[in-house]
Design an enzyme around this catalytic site. Structure first.
Site, PDB file in Angstrom:
ATOM      1  N   GLU A  90       0.804  -1.214   0.000  1.00 22.80           N
ATOM      2  CA  GLU A  90       0.000   0.000   0.000  1.00 22.80           C
ATOM      3  C   GLU A  90       0.841   1.270   0.000  1.00 22.80           C
ATOM      4  O   GLU A  90       0.537   2.236  -0.676  1.00 22.80           O
ATOM      5  CB  GLU A  90      -0.911  -0.008   1.219  1.00 22.80           C
ATOM      6  CG  GLU A  90      -1.958   1.067   1.143  1.00 22.80           C
ATOM      7  CD  GLU A  90      -2.970   0.884   2.255  1.00 22.80           C
ATOM      8  OE1 GLU A  90      -3.450  -0.246   2.399  1.00 22.80           O
ATOM      9  OE2 GLU A  90      -3.258   1.857   2.946  1.00 22.80           O
ATOM     10  N   ASP A  91       1.909   1.269   0.760  1.00 26.43           N
ATOM     11  CA  ASP A  91       2.637   2.518   0.981  1.00 26.43           C
ATOM     12  C   ASP A  91       3.982   2.645   0.280  1.00 26.43           C
ATOM     13  O   ASP A  91       4.601   3.694   0.347  1.00 26.43           O
ATOM     14  CB  ASP A  91       2.875   2.714   2.490  1.00 26.43           C
ATOM     15  CG  ASP A  91       1.569   2.854   3.251  1.00 26.43           C
ATOM     16  OD1 ASP A  91       0.564   3.193   2.608  1.00 26.43           O
ATOM     17  OD2 ASP A  91       1.571   2.622   4.464  1.00 26.43           O
TER      18      ASP A  91
END
Ligand code: MN
Length: 738
Positions: A90-91
């Site tokens: 996600e990051d």
């Protein structure tokens, strides 16, 4: 400015990593520590330039999540690897394919389930609900997705202090709305309790602080009481050579707060502040007998309340909870709850699913646990449901809280249904077709209607008819998500069929009128008949609510219809306008009391906020912005599902408006009492009273007074004064409509 010593930080990271390995050590198999190290190095590298809001290196977060997974949930190597990597897709630049290549498909699948859906969401959908639904979809493959998500959420809640206030409120609300109930359903009591406490800490800070202080202040007296209470039990257990541990356990801050609020009582009147827990070291084959032996010893010393005996050993709860509870009268005349369980049961109660799993092979009873049944039920629901994400989360959530009833088929097969289930739920539980054709049932040989509430031990036989079909009002009395989603599906199908028919009718009619069936015409028809969607319009035509001759009339007024298709999205337009108005003023904070002329807002009736309460604004479709208290019973749902409609709000300091609030007064009846009370309110305090209702019963009076106050401070002064009136026992603010 804080200077960071990079060398120190590196050492600290390694120190934390080693601590993780140490905790994992007891269950590591060959090769495990290598893969954990690889996951750690991957995460460290991927997050290397990131920091948390606290300023700490980002890697602390996945390390802590992994630690929670081990210590507090009891998970193993695969989960540690997944926890370390849970934020990388996600990051950071890493992709799911990278994870799969390096750590295999199992870990990749878990990470994928933990990665949020990104992108734009349609109006009316909720990003949170969509993400939650996605996470649950992976439940069928691996329950570890949910468990790691809970560990992640727990750590985020523990570190919530570094977030800005509006973010705190949103995260806390989501937690209360979904994650705490989920932890409960999975039997993770310790985590559930901590999540609830943290929610309270961030939404009702003052009350949280006050209760925690009182718990500390009363500890000594409580310890003394508990020691005196358990002394004779302890001696007798020893004499009978049982191996055991006794603890006095205080209720959580949240549950004390909840009790105070529900029963409208002060801290001092919460009588069951704590429970005594007896944990036995018992051989698997003696567990049940040993627990009842302890029960017999406890009740030899103290008289039990027969209504409060709970035997979750013979029939464990659906989430796997096993324990024997009794409430007994102690010598100073106070009821005390005693929980009796074995070490194994205690670990399951604290750590839930993972501990359950660990004990499954040697527990001796071969029956599949309630939890596994539940997970397979959730799986089924996910596969069947095509409802919107919010609908889905609601259904799911309503199933989380229920306790069960146990009923039997005519052949004596046991079925577990949520508490409140009806004969119709039972029918759907047997088979979708049987549910859809259900006419009624025979419960214990007696004929009952569809909505008959089932009780433990009922034997149920379903009666069907080929002519029967699901109707809208069935939704009012089913509680299982299976029945709900099946009924909704059937209704949707019927609706679609009617709409299809309607569309054919419209097509024919337009042809006669020499008009083309295209988007523009249909949109105009929708607007002309004032329907919300085109499908609604077709449906009404199909059902004959809109008659073909009315469509003819449409042609005559057609020229007057506005052509802008965007105008129909009233919702979006009206609340965008409201939000824009707040933004216009440079700040996105709504100042209640000053912005009245700019922004249309009202105080919500569900929680009646008055100045001094912590509040937020919620943009509604037709009534402008509604101001709710952060502790409003509706707040968790609003904040977590419709975060995009929430506007920060606070009271302006120069308010001199008056606000309506309700007070409850309880006292002993005497002549002139009402007079004294009203004198204080309207005479001495010059407060306007709007309504008053008093009931007296055998010398006790109970009154509800509705009056205008300026703020919470003003209200407190009044409550204090009223409490001093001779005969008045208690004055409380009624803060929710029940
Ligand atoms: Mn995270």
């Amino acid at each position: 400015m804080i200077t960071i010593d990079v060398e120190d930080e590196k050492k600290e990271i390694i120190r934390r990593y080693r601590r993780l390995l140490r905790r994992a050590k007891p269950f590591l198999k060959e090769g495990d520590s290598k893969i954990i190290r690889k996951a750690f190095n991957t995460a460290l590298e991927a997050h290397k330039d990131m920091r948390r809001r606290t300023g700490e290196p980002y890697i602390y977060h996945p390390l802590d999540v992994a630690l929670i997974a081990i210590d507090e949930i009891g998970l193993g190597t695969t989960s540690i690897v997944a926890a370390l990597l849970h934020d990388v897709v996600e990051d950071t630049d890493l992709e799911i394919s990278d994870v799969e290549r390096n750590f295999g498909p199992k870990v990749a699948k878990i990470i994928d389930g933990l990665t949020k859906i990104s992108g734009v969401f349609e109006q009316g959908t909720s990003e949170q609900a969509e993400n939650f639904r996605k996470m649950l979809l992976t439940l069928s493959d691996d329950v570890r997705v949910i468990l790691i998500k809970l560990a992640d959420r727990l750590h985020n809640m523990r570190t919530l202090a570094s977030m800005p206030q509006n973010k705190q409120l949103k995260v806390a609300s989501e937690t209360m709305y979904i994650y705490a109930p989920l932890a409960h359903r999975l039997g993770l009591y310790a985590i559930k309790t901590e999540l609830e406490d943290l929610w309270l800490k961030y939404t009702e800070t003052d009350q949280y602080d006050e209760i925690s202080k009182k718990i500390v202040d009363t500890k000594e007296a409580r310890d003394k009481f508990v020691n005196r209470f358990i002394r004779p039990i302890r001696k007798e257990l020893k004499d009978q050579s049982l191996q055991f541990e006794i603890k006095g356990r205080t209720k959580s801050i949240y549950s004390i707060w909840n009790k105070m609020r529900k029963q409208n009582i002060p801290f001092e009147e919460v009588y069951d502040l704590f429970a005594v827990r007896i944990i036995l070291d018992s051989e698997p084959e003696n567990e049940k007998a040993d627990c009842w032996k302890v029960y017999s010893i406890v009740t030899d010393f103290y008289q039990p309340n027969p209504d409060r005996l709970r035997d979750w050993i013979s029939t464990p709860k659906g989430n796997g909870y096993e324990s024997l509870h009794t409430t007994v009268m102690s010598s100073p005349g106070q009821w005390v709850e005693v929980q009796i369980r074995t070490r194994r049961m205690d670990e399951i109660a604290e750590k839930g699913y993972a501990a359950h799993w660990k004990y499954k092979d040697n527990s001796g009873n071969g029956q599949s646990s309630g939890l596994e049944l539940w997970i397979s039920g959730v799986r089924e629901m996910l596969e069947q449901s095509d409802s919107t994400a919010i609908e889905f989360v609601d259904d799911f959530r309503s199933n989380l809280f229920h306790e069960e009833v146990f009923v039997f088929t005519p052949k004596g097969e046991l079925k577990t249904l949520p508490y409140g289930a009806t004969a119709l739920d039972f029918a759907f539980e047997i088979h979708t077709e049987i549910g859809a054709r259900c006419l009624g049932a025979k419960v214990n040989q007696r004929l009952v209607p569809l909505n008959h509430l089932l009780k433990n031990g009922d034997q149920v036989e379903v009666l069907t008819s080929k002519k029967q079909k699901p109707s809208e009002d069935w939704l009012r009395f089913v509680v299982t998500s299976k029945a709900r989603s099946k009924i909704k599906d059937a209704l949707k199908e019927e609706r679609k069929a009617a709409a299809r028919e309607g569309k054919e009718i419209v097509k024919r009619k337009l042809r006669q009128m020499k008009l083309k069936l295209n988007n523009e015409t249909v949109e105009q028809l929708r607007a002309y008949f004032d329907e919300r969607t085109v499908l609604d319009f077709y449906y009404k035509v199909g059902k004959g609510v809109i008659e073909p001759k009315e469509i003819k009339h449409f042609k005559e007024v057609r020229s007057n219809i506005p052509k802008d298709p965007n105008q129909r999205i009233e919702d979006a337009a009206s609340f965008k306008k409201q939000i824009a108005k707040v933004r216009q003023k440079q700040s996105d904070m709504l100042l209640i009391g000053e912005d009245m002329d700019v922004v249309d807002y009202r105080l919500a009736k569900c929680c009646n906020p008055i100045p001094g309460d912590e509040v937020f604004g919620f943009v509604t479709v037709n009534e402008g912005i509604k101001i709710h208290r952060t502790s409003c019973p509706n707040a968790p749902e609003l904040l977590s599902n419709y975060g995009y409609r929430v506007v920060k709000a606070k009271w302006s300091s120069q308010m001199d408006n008056a606000f309506l609030t309700d007070l409850k007064i309880i006292g002993t009846d005497r002549v002139g009492l009402i007079n004294d009370v009203t004198n204080i309110i309207s005479g001495e305090l010059k407060v306007n009273m709007r309504a008053m209702a008093i009931a007296t019963d055998q010398g006790i009076f109970e009154g509800k007074i509705t009056l205008y106050v300026q703020d919470t401070g003003h209200l407190e002064v009044m409550i204090r004064k009223l409490q001093k009136v001779n005969g008045v026992v208690k004055v409380t603010r009624i803060d929710t409509l029940k």
